[in-house]
Design a protein around this motif. Structure first.
Motif, PDB file in Angstrom:
ATOM      1  N   TYR A  89       0.856  -1.183   0.000  1.00 31.53           N
ATOM      2  CA  TYR A  89       0.000   0.000   0.000  1.00 31.53           C
ATOM      3  C   TYR A  89       0.895   1.237   0.000  1.00 31.53           C
ATOM      4  O   TYR A  89       1.513   1.521   1.017  1.00 31.53           O
ATOM      5  CB  TYR A  89      -0.909   0.010   1.246  1.00 31.53           C
ATOM      6  CG  TYR A  89      -1.555  -1.318   1.514  1.00 31.53           C
ATOM      7  CD1 TYR A  89      -2.688  -1.730   0.797  1.00 31.53           C
ATOM      8  CD2 TYR A  89      -1.015  -2.196   2.461  1.00 31.53           C
ATOM      9  CE1 TYR A  89      -3.257  -2.967   1.027  1.00 31.53           C
ATOM     10  CE2 TYR A  89      -1.585  -3.432   2.689  1.00 31.53           C
ATOM     11  CZ  TYR A  89      -2.701  -3.813   1.970  1.00 31.53           C
ATOM     12  OH  TYR A  89      -3.263  -5.046   2.189  1.00 31.53           O
ATOM     13  N   PRO A  90       1.075   1.919  -1.133  1.00 30.21           N
ATOM     14  CA  PRO A  90       0.235   1.954  -2.330  1.00 30.21           C
ATOM     15  C   PRO A  90       0.883   1.393  -3.593  1.00 30.21           C
ATOM     16  O   PRO A  90       0.380   1.631  -4.692  1.00 30.21           O
ATOM     17  CB  PRO A  90       0.063   3.455  -2.524  1.00 30.21           C
ATOM     18  CG  PRO A  90       1.430   3.988  -2.204  1.00 30.21           C
ATOM     19  CD  PRO A  90       1.955   3.111  -1.082  1.00 30.21           C
ATOM     20  N   MET A  91       2.032   0.677  -3.473  1.00 27.32           N
ATOM     21  CA  MET A  91       2.714   0.250  -4.694  1.00 27.32           C
ATOM     22  C   MET A  91       1.953  -0.852  -5.431  1.00 27.32           C
ATOM     23  O   MET A  91       1.932  -0.889  -6.657  1.00 27.32           O
ATOM     24  CB  MET A  91       4.138  -0.207  -4.372  1.00 27.32           C
ATOM     25  CG  MET A  91       4.983   0.856  -3.707  1.00 27.32           C
ATOM     26  SD  MET A  91       4.985   2.413  -4.625  1.00 27.32           S
ATOM     27  CE  MET A  91       5.476   3.543  -3.330  1.00 27.32           C
ATOM     28  N   THR A  92       1.324  -1.753  -4.662  1.00 26.78           N
ATOM     29  CA  THR A  92       0.491  -2.779  -5.304  1.00 26.78           C
ATOM     30  C   THR A  92      -0.959  -2.318  -5.392  1.00 26.78           C
ATOM     31  O   THR A  92      -1.591  -2.427  -6.448  1.00 26.78           O
ATOM     32  CB  THR A  92       0.582  -4.107  -4.532  1.00 26.78           C
ATOM     33  OG1 THR A  92       1.941  -4.571  -4.577  1.00 26.78           O
ATOM     34  CG2 THR A  92      -0.320  -5.165  -5.151  1.00 26.78           C
ATOM     35  N   VAL A  93      -1.505  -1.812  -4.295  1.00 23.39           N
ATOM     36  CA  VAL A  93      -2.863  -1.254  -4.303  1.00 23.39           C
ATOM     37  C   VAL A  93      -2.719   0.254  -4.472  1.00 23.39           C
ATOM     38  O   VAL A  93      -2.356   0.960  -3.532  1.00 23.39           O
ATOM     39  CB  VAL A  93      -3.612  -1.601  -3.000  1.00 23.39           C
ATOM     40  CG1 VAL A  93      -5.024  -1.029  -3.030  1.00 23.39           C
ATOM     41  CG2 VAL A  93      -3.664  -3.118  -2.811  1.00 23.39           C
ATOM     42  N   GLY A  94      -2.989   0.742  -5.676  1.00 24.32           N
ATOM     43  CA  GLY A  94      -2.571   2.081  -6.089  1.00 24.32           C
ATOM     44  C   GLY A  94      -3.524   3.194  -5.713  1.00 24.32           C
ATOM     45  O   GLY A  94      -4.143   3.811  -6.580  1.00 24.32           O
TER      46      GLY A  94
END
Length: 647
Positions: free
Chosen positions: A411-416
């Motif tokens: 969070y937030p690199m995978t869930v943007g």
């Protein structure tokens, strides 16, 4: 007959089992249990369940970048090729880009808020020398304008909806600021260290919620970026080591045979392997050539950003990461000799490894093949596959910052999410998962990640003085530590431990993470997912915790005995004094040594601010306490306990 039965029912409900009074002073149940909150229907893009809708879309930005670092001049020069795909249903006559380095420029909004980059006479911010647009096979000079940290390019032809493509090529340079703001230069005894981020013009997000997201970069609010593929080349002097987002594509060109063999060993080792040892820093034999430059080629897929770091002062460690699917990744650390010592950076690679292994098992598998930790002057900063951490940190502080910054790779690199508007959707989420990763690491070696986990009164004091709700944009608040990190982190912890329980919470949180991996969720998408996947209407919690500055004050008001006989049972009255509500746990201690606990759902406060329940006592009651385990941030603990008069 129906009327009589109903009247008897009301009487019994009021007088015998549980009694809900009129609203207590300072509490209005209609505000907290608001039936209009989160009541808008879902859309074809974002479902009412919180999941992406059947017609969800997002645009894509792929980058090919060639960059050269001149360490003597502290200057970067680069070419940035952006291939942009418009998957939206809207034709786009123009596009917006982010020019984050212009936060250091003498022009624009950022300077008046943050001051000059330095006083050494240099100019900072982007020096853009060429911008061209290639569209439908034709390349033309771009029609563009710059407004602080943003650039608008007016396209020669409107970009078609649902698949239209355009290529932009930008030539630029900038001086690396000596004032470190998530990027910059540091000095070590073996040479300068450059940690480089926000270093290339990149696309603003165009989404179904606001269209173009063009809030300027002012310093506190972080980033909102499109996903895509990155292919980038970093040219540095021959004696410098480069680490960056993604996997090194040309190790044979930039590493010695010995270094390559050590990396291969590390890929199969759970123990840390030295790629460059402390006594090898500066040794010419550890470089494949002894003059000129070397170009390091990196690639990372389905990411939203990239960063890198370079120095001739780096020690370099690595170890294998074991992921739940059986896939392997590589944890690495790069740091100077000054970072060595007991519980210092010699443990950093293991901290990266253990954080990624735990979070991959707990929430969602780490998506990339490498993960590197490198230096910055103080604090920390996160990017896909690389984090910057204070190079003189040690002990619990070093663990805390590494596990925090690498938690951001969820969070937030995978869930943007939209960091510039909603800091809590990455900082708060990450604070919460850091609590669990710290508890898990090495049998809790470093204690509590957050002291308010076991003593929420510490945060209650801050909440009582809180001016801004969590939903406040970070650039508009002086309380980012409270409303971006601590309060949302505590809220999620309470939701998991006290309201839902770990099983229901973890399932719902994983569902949200899986549904929105590599996509752009809003706060309401998160709230709705948690409601649906947990099976609870938590709207009261979302409203009070995230949208207001309400505080919690629960109290035990009164105890009286049925038939004035303690052995016949007791009626205990509790009260919700302020606007925030929570489920109530009440513990009773009797004079004969017996004790008991009553768990009451939050719905008791829907009817008003006081609640009376029957307790099956067998002797006189010595004391009654609400929230006996001190799990809630109650702002007035003095009224949490009742004792008989005279005690």
């Amino acid at each position: 007959m129906k009327t009589r039965i109903y009247s008897i029912f009301l009487l019994l409900t009021f007088a015998v089992t549980s009694i809900a009074s009129a609203q207590s002073q300072g509490y209005d149940s209609h505000k907290t249990f608001d039936p209009t909150f989160l009541n808008n229907p879902g859309t074809q893009y974002r479902s009412g369940s919180g999941a992406p809708g059947p017609a969800y879309w997002q645009n894509e930005a792929d980058y090919q970048i060639h960059v050269k670092l001149d360490p003597e001049q502290s200057r970067i020069s680069a070419t940035d090729q952006i291939n942009y795909t418009n998957n939206s249903p809207d034709p786009l006559p123009y596009v917006w880009l982010q020019l984050d380095q212009n936060i250091f420029s003498k022009n624009g909004k950022s300077r008046s808020m943050r001051g000059n980059a330095s006083s050494n006479g240099k100019e900072y911010g982007y020096d853009i020398t060429s911008v061209t647009v290639k569209q439908n096979g034709k390349t033309v000079k771009a029609d563009y304008r710059i407004a602080g940290t943003r650039m608008q390019i007016k396209l020669p032809e409107t970009l078609k909806a649902k698949g239209g493509k355009v290529q932009m090529n930008i030539e630029y340079a900038y001086n690396v600021s000596p004032r470190f703001l998530r990027t910059g230069r540091m000095e070590s005894k073996d040479g300068p260290m450059f940690s480089i981020a926000q270093w290339y013009p990149r696309m603003c997000v165009y989404d179904d919620v606001r269209g173009w997201n063009t809030l300027p970069y002012l310093g506190s609010g972080e980033f909102y970026l499109e996903y895509g593929n990155f292919d980038y080349y970093v040219t540095v002097p021959w004696d410098m080591i480069v680490v960056g987002s993604g996997e090194l594509q040309n190790p044979k060109d930039v590493l010695t045979q010995e270094e390559q063999q050590r990396l291969d060993k590390a890929r199969n080792s759970d123990e840390t392997v030295s790629i460059i040892k402390a006594d090898e820093v500066g040794d010419k034999d550890m470089r494949p050539k002894h003059s000129g430059t070397l170009t390091w080629h990196f690639n990372i897929q389905n990411a939203r950003d990239i960063a890198w770091s370079a120095s001739k002062a780096y020690i370099w460690d690595a170890a294998r990461i074991n992921l739940p699917s059986g896939r392997k990744a590589l944890a690495m650390s790069a740091y100077p000799k000054e970072s060595m010592g007991k519980n210092m950076w010699n443990r950093a690679t293991q901290y990266v490894k253990k954080t990624l292994e735990y979070n991959s098992k707990q929430w969602f598998e780490y998506p990339w093949d490498t993960a590197v930790c490198t230096v910055e002057p103080g604090g920390g900063m996160e990017y896909p596959g690389i984090v910057f951490v204070a190079w003189k940190d040690s002990g619990a502080r070093l663990w805390n910052v590494i596990t925090h910054e690498y938690g951001h790779n969820w969070y937030p690199m995978t869930v943007g999410s939209q960091e510039r508007r909603y800091a809590w959707m990455d900082e708060g989420f990450n604070t919460f998962i850091d609590i669990l990763s710290t508890q898990n690491f090495n049998n809790g070696e470093w204690g509590n990640y957050a002291p308010w986990v076991t003593d929420p009164e510490k945060l209650a004091d801050n909440m009582e003085e809180e001016n801004d709700p969590i939903m406040t944009r970070p650039d508009a608040s002086d309380e980012v530590g409270l409303i971006g990190y601590n309060k949302p982190g505590l809220g999620l912890y309470i939701l998991r431990q006290y309201i839902l329980g770990p099983d229901r919470f973890d399932y719902a949180f994983r569902k949200y993470t899986h549904d929105w991996a590599f996509k752009h969720p809003t706060p309401k998408d998160f709230f709705r997912t948690m409601n649906n996947a947990s099976g609870e209407n938590l709207n009261w919690f979302w409203k009070e915790w995230f949208y207001t500055t309400w505080t919690l004050d629960q109290s035990v008001e009164d105890v009286h005995y049925k038939n004035q006989n303690p052995s016949d049972g007791a009626y205990i009255t509790i009260k919700n004094n302020n606007q925030m509500v929570m489920p109530a746990t009440v513990k009773v201690w009797e004079s004969n040594g017996h004790s008991g606990t009553k768990d009451l759902p939050v719905e008791i406060w829907q009817r008003g601010g006081t609640w009376t329940f029957q307790y099956n006592s067998t002797s006189k009651i010595d004391s009654v306490k609400i929230d006996p385990n001190n799990q809630l941030p109650d702002v007035k603990l003095s009224n949490n306990t009742w004792k008989p008069m005279g005690q």
